[in-house]
Design an enzyme around this catalytic site. Structure first.
Site, short mmCIF file in Angstrom:
data_model
loop_
_atom_site.label_atom_id
_atom_site.label_comp_id
_atom_site.label_asym_id
_atom_site.label_seq_id
_atom_site.Cartn_x
_atom_site.Cartn_y
_atom_site.Cartn_z
N TYR A 170 0.82 -1.22 0.00
CA TYR A 170 0.00 0.00 0.00
C TYR A 170 0.85 1.27 0.00
O TYR A 170 0.37 2.33 -0.36
CB TYR A 170 -0.93 0.03 1.22
CG TYR A 170 -2.17 -0.84 1.11
CD1 TYR A 170 -2.37 -1.68 0.01
CD2 TYR A 170 -3.14 -0.80 2.10
CE1 TYR A 170 -3.51 -2.46 -0.07
CE2 TYR A 170 -4.28 -1.58 2.02
CZ TYR A 170 -4.47 -2.41 0.94
OH TYR A 170 -5.60 -3.18 0.87
N GLY A 171 2.09 1.18 0.46
CA GLY A 171 2.90 2.39 0.46
C GLY A 171 4.17 2.20 1.24
O GLY A 171 4.13 2.03 2.46
#
Ligand code: SAM
Length: 452
Positions: free
Chosen positions: A242-243
């Site tokens: 996701y990041g």
């Protein structure tokens, strides 16, 4: 039950042109997720979702809300549309909407009692900021859009809580490149969960345009393609990153979870414990105008934020800022207009023992005060985590506040060590003599200046 719901959404997806033989939705520990139906290799395209089922600005514009939503920020328009469709029993997205979580674990949705676990944290500051922002957005919306169009927007449906929920859904289920102006909820593609062990390779969501040549006039028919970010064996859950640059506080705010396991489970090379340190030159500083000038020339401002991660120590830029901030007394000649263009360069290296000591002491005082502001100690938090019986929200609170404190403790250690080194540093005066060739490497005056 959940099994039947998964079946319903998957049938719905297939009848709406969503294609993917390699994966299938299923119930997993993170809620719903996608399971590989055959071995999948990194880079494989595993799912295609046509734009006709995205929930985006185009969908809003083609709906009965289109006119009323003209000119709104894309995310606000999409949020209103999400509320609209959720309250519509015959929505085209019905099975998808039914599968969306009703309650989210982001601290934006916590009770006051739960939020009390975040006392002293930066995360609490961010939560408060977000809530204020959302309230503002909502109040403007009521005034400018909802009330004037109350035939379309039933006040019992378009509540602040509903708006906040829609924001939370968008925040936790939209990914680049379908963000910002192009924000879109993409059914099924948004079932991919975050994989803790994954690196930050190629993007998992890829937009493919097919509209340019063939569908002129028929509207666009882009596709969102999901690419596997790693290898997965049949039966395994397909995950994405996701990041890689998100801290645990960011993960908590956006998605309502944190990463706590280190070791093999922990994203390699990714540090989730972080702290955004805000520093400013006091407006009461005698030299605030000169300092502001120097900062501006160098592209900075009087109040700056420095993002710190565990294991990193302060950046050179932060130390330079601190030196300038602490500059006073006999060192203040560096602030004279004559030095304007070189001042930043001069403070990028130790200026004087007094200056270096002052910046260390003020940082240590600030850190101590901040650490005293938390309701628990590092040790207490570690004990809580070791118990292993925390609720999702409590675990988020403990992991985030522990992470912040650890970054601060590391900074304390760094500045304490610096204080010990003060006598071994080379300061402005010595540097200048050496650069003029008046002092040799050992720090002795060269004989032709000081001839006995
Ligand atoms: N699991 C979601 C569902 O049931 O609809 C699908 C993924 S959705 C894009 C993102 C949400 O999934 C997050 O807000 C969080 O609730 C959950 N999630 C994703 N990855 C997770 C993880 N590694 N640990 C815990 N929860 C996770």
């Amino acid at each position: 039950g959940a099994e039947a719901q998964v079946q319903t959404i998957w049938s719905w997806a297939q009848s709406h042109g969503i294609q993917g033989e390699a994966v299938k939705p299923a119930e997993v520990s993170e809620g719903l997720g996608l399971i590989a139906q055959r071995p999948v290799n990194a880079g494989d395209e595993i799912l295609n979702v046509p734009e006709s089922v995205w929930i985006n600005l185009a969908a809003v514009q083609n709906s009965s809300l289109g006119k009323a939503c003209e000119g709104l920020k894309p995310w606000v328009a999409v949020a209103l549309f999400l509320i609209h469709e959720s309250s519509n029993p015959s929505s085209k997205w019905r099975p998808y909407l039914d599968s969306l979580p009703k309650s989210l674990d982001s601290p934006l949705f916590w009770s006051d009692e739960e939020l009390a676990e975040l006392v002293g944290t930066q995360l609490l500051g961010s939560v408060t900021g977000y809530l204020e922002f959302l309230e503002n957005e909502y109040n403007n919306l009521v005034e400018e859009v909802l009330e004037p169009n109350n035939k379309i927007f039933n006040p019992a449906v378009y509540t602040f809580d509903g708006f906040k929920w829609a924001f939370g859904i968008l925040r936790s289920r939209t990914f680049s490149p379908l963000t910002g102006e192009d924000i879109a909820l993409v059914p099924i593609a948004d079932l991919v969960n975050h994989g803790k062990g994954l690196g930050d390779g190629s993007p998992s969501w890829v937009r493919k345009g097919t509209s340019q040549f063939w569908n002129i006039g028929k509207g666009s028919s882009d596709l969102l393609t999901v690419r596997a970010s790693a290898n997965f064996s049949a039966g395994e859950q397909v995950l994405m990153q996701y990041g890689a640059t998100k801290s645990n506080a960011d993960l908590a705010l956006d998605y309502g979870f944190v990463e706590r396991d280190r070791g093999s489970q922990f994203s390699p090379g990714i540090e989730r414990d972080s702290l955004a340190l805000s520093l400013e030159i006091s407006p009461d500083d005698r030299f605030v105008d000169d300092k502001a000038d120097i900062l501006e020339i160098n592209g900075f401002q009087c109040s700056m934020q420095f993002d710190l991660s565990r294991g990193q120590g302060p950046s050179d830029e932060m130390i330079t800022f601190l030196r300038l901030s602490a500059l006073s007394g006999p060192d203040s000649f560096l602030l004279e207009a004559l030095f304007r263009n070189e001042a930043w360069g001069h403070v990028s290296l130790p200026v004087s023992r007094d200056n270096e000591e002052a910046l260390c002491t003020s940082m240590l005082e600030g850190l101590k005060a901040a650490l005293d502001g938390y309701s628990t100690t590092v040790e207490q938090d570690m004990e809580l985590l070791a118990r292993g019986d925390l609720s999702t929200r409590m675990e988020i609170a403990v992991v985030v506040r522990l992470g912040e404190k650890r970054v601060m403790q590391e900074l304390q250690t760094w500045f304490e060590a610096r204080l010990e080194e003060l006598d071994t540093l080379e300061y402005y005066a010595e540097r200048r003599l050496r650069n003029l060739g008046l002092m040799d490497e050992g720090g002795y005056m060269t004989p032709w200046v000081f001839n006995e």
